[in-house]
Write a protein that holds these residues in place. Sequence first.
Motif, PDB file in Angstrom:
ATOM      1  N   ALA A 220       0.825  -1.204   0.000  1.00 23.05           N
ATOM      2  CA  ALA A 220       0.000   0.000   0.000  1.00 23.05           C
ATOM      3  C   ALA A 220       0.861   1.258   0.000  1.00 23.05           C
ATOM      4  O   ALA A 220       0.531   2.258  -0.657  1.00 23.05           O
ATOM      5  N   GLY A 221       1.976   1.209   0.719  1.00 20.09           N
ATOM      6  CA  GLY A 221       2.898   2.345   0.715  1.00 20.09           C
ATOM      7  C   GLY A 221       3.506   2.574  -0.656  1.00 20.09           C
ATOM      8  O   GLY A 221       3.674   3.722  -1.086  1.00 20.09           O
ATOM      9  N   ASN A 222       3.825   1.471  -1.351  1.00 16.97           N
ATOM     10  CA  ASN A 222       4.360   1.595  -2.707  1.00 16.97           C
ATOM     11  C   ASN A 222       3.344   2.230  -3.647  1.00 16.97           C
ATOM     12  O   ASN A 222       3.688   3.060  -4.485  1.00 16.97           O
ATOM     13  N   VAL A 223       2.090   1.827  -3.497  1.00 16.97           N
ATOM     14  CA  VAL A 223       1.023   2.397  -4.329  1.00 16.97           C
ATOM     15  C   VAL A 223       0.834   3.876  -4.007  1.00 16.97           C
ATOM     16  O   VAL A 223       0.673   4.713  -4.901  1.00 16.97           O
ATOM     17  N   LEU A 224       0.867   4.205  -2.720  1.00 19.41           N
ATOM     18  CA  LEU A 224       0.692   5.589  -2.302  1.00 19.41           C
ATOM     19  C   LEU A 224       1.783   6.485  -2.864  1.00 19.41           C
ATOM     20  O   LEU A 224       1.532   7.644  -3.233  1.00 19.41           O
ATOM     21  N   GLU A 226       3.098   6.270  -5.664  1.00 23.26           N
ATOM     22  CA  GLU A 226       2.845   6.502  -7.088  1.00 23.26           C
ATOM     23  C   GLU A 226       1.805   7.587  -7.329  1.00 23.26           C
ATOM     24  O   GLU A 226       1.601   8.006  -8.468  1.00 23.26           O
ATOM     25  N   VAL A 227       1.154   8.033  -6.269  1.00 20.05           N
ATOM     26  CA  VAL A 227       0.136   9.078  -6.404  1.00 20.05           C
ATOM     27  C   VAL A 227       0.846  10.434  -6.466  1.00 20.05           C
ATOM     28  O   VAL A 227       1.152  11.047  -5.431  1.00 20.05           O
ATOM     29  N   GLY A 231       2.359  15.208  -4.229  1.00 18.58           N
ATOM     30  CA  GLY A 231       3.459  16.163  -4.295  1.00 18.58           C
ATOM     31  C   GLY A 231       4.557  15.861  -3.298  1.00 18.58           C
ATOM     32  O   GLY A 231       5.021  14.725  -3.156  1.00 18.58           O
ATOM     33  N   ASP A 232       4.958  16.882  -2.556  1.00 17.25           N
ATOM     34  CA  ASP A 232       6.060  16.739  -1.595  1.00 17.25           C
ATOM     35  C   ASP A 232       5.718  15.843  -0.417  1.00 17.25           C
ATOM     36  O   ASP A 232       6.617  15.408   0.316  1.00 17.25           O
ATOM     37  N   TRP A 233       4.427  15.565  -0.208  1.00 18.40           N
ATOM     38  CA  TRP A 233       4.033  14.693   0.902  1.00 18.40           C
ATOM     39  C   TRP A 233       4.550  13.267   0.714  1.00 18.40           C
ATOM     40  O   TRP A 233       4.652  12.507   1.673  1.00 18.40           O
ATOM     41  N   ARG A 234       4.864  12.914  -0.524  1.00 23.13           N
ATOM     42  CA  ARG A 234       5.378  11.567  -0.774  1.00 23.13           C
ATOM     43  C   ARG A 234       6.723  11.342  -0.092  1.00 23.13           C
ATOM     44  O   ARG A 234       7.128  10.191   0.117  1.00 23.13           O
ATOM     45  N   ALA A 239       8.361   4.164   1.170  1.00 22.84           N
ATOM     46  CA  ALA A 239       8.603   3.574  -0.151  1.00 22.84           C
ATOM     47  C   ALA A 239       9.192   4.571  -1.134  1.00 22.84           C
ATOM     48  O   ALA A 239       9.802   4.173  -2.132  1.00 22.84           O
ATOM     49  N   HIS A 240       9.027   5.857  -0.865  1.00 25.80           N
ATOM     50  CA  HIS A 240       9.536   6.882  -1.773  1.00 25.80           C
ATOM     51  C   HIS A 240      11.051   6.812  -1.892  1.00 25.80           C
ATOM     52  O   HIS A 240      11.622   7.232  -2.908  1.00 25.80           O
TER      53      HIS A 240
END
Length: 287
Positions: A220-224, A226-227, A231-234, A239-240
């Motif tokens: 789920a973190g990996n998918v998140l 990719e959103v 922006g910078d919240w990633r 996973a980022h």
Amino acid sequence: MSTLAKPREVASGYRAGRTLPLGVELVRQLKRRRTMVMFGILAALPVVLLVAFQIGGGPGPGNGRVSLMDTATASGANFAAVNLFASAGFLLVIPVALFCGDTVASEANWSSLRYLLAAPVPRARLLWSKLVVGLTLSLAAIVLLPVIALAVGTAAYGWGPLELPVGGTMPIGTATQRLAIVAAYIFVSQLVTAGLAFWLSTRTDAPLGAVGGAVGLTIAGNVLDEVTALGDWRAFVPAHWQYAWLDAVQPQLQWNEMIQGVAVSITYALVLFALAFRGFAQKDVVS
């Protein structure tokens, strides 16, 4: 008139710090079938990739761009780097989740957890032994893959410098050091998965639930990540930073992104480990 608290009686020779020694716990976990199967899978992966390259004729550049995968057959060092690249995103998540998520929950599932605590093994001591052994096995799994891959790749493609995707080569001595940095970074980046698995292991009596939950949340973190709308919240998603280690296989070693990734991973991991210890200290253990 106040009464003095009666001192707690302790058996002669009893030392809380000597209960459930790390060596004993490590041997117990090494003898388990799931440990041997997982190490066997990781040891077999380089051979599987080698066979795939032999059958397919080796990787080739696509879209006119050369990636790390395209240099897999250049040398043993390149083959080891490609194995890490292919496994870091998902495959190496599984042994970490397994070794850290199955450890406490399996004892509860076998109805042996309460007997360990009645030995008596202090709860903090039990968790500490389980966590250290789980992390040790996780590190061993992450190190095993590139070591086997380096041996298999060297036998197949020779002992030579690391060919860089951006052009040029890296001496084998430097390449070996860089691969060690890569393995260390991958281990630290997987501490979030370890923390999730260990925390879930203290909350459930179902080992599969703890392991599967940790793997699912990691995905789920990996998918998140990719959103792109985040922006910078990633940057706050662990996973980022999972492939920040690619900076270690560049001509000039860059630490900036790896340092940020380490900081994020350790922060999440410490919080999750603390939650595990705090929750287990107050848990009513009946299994």
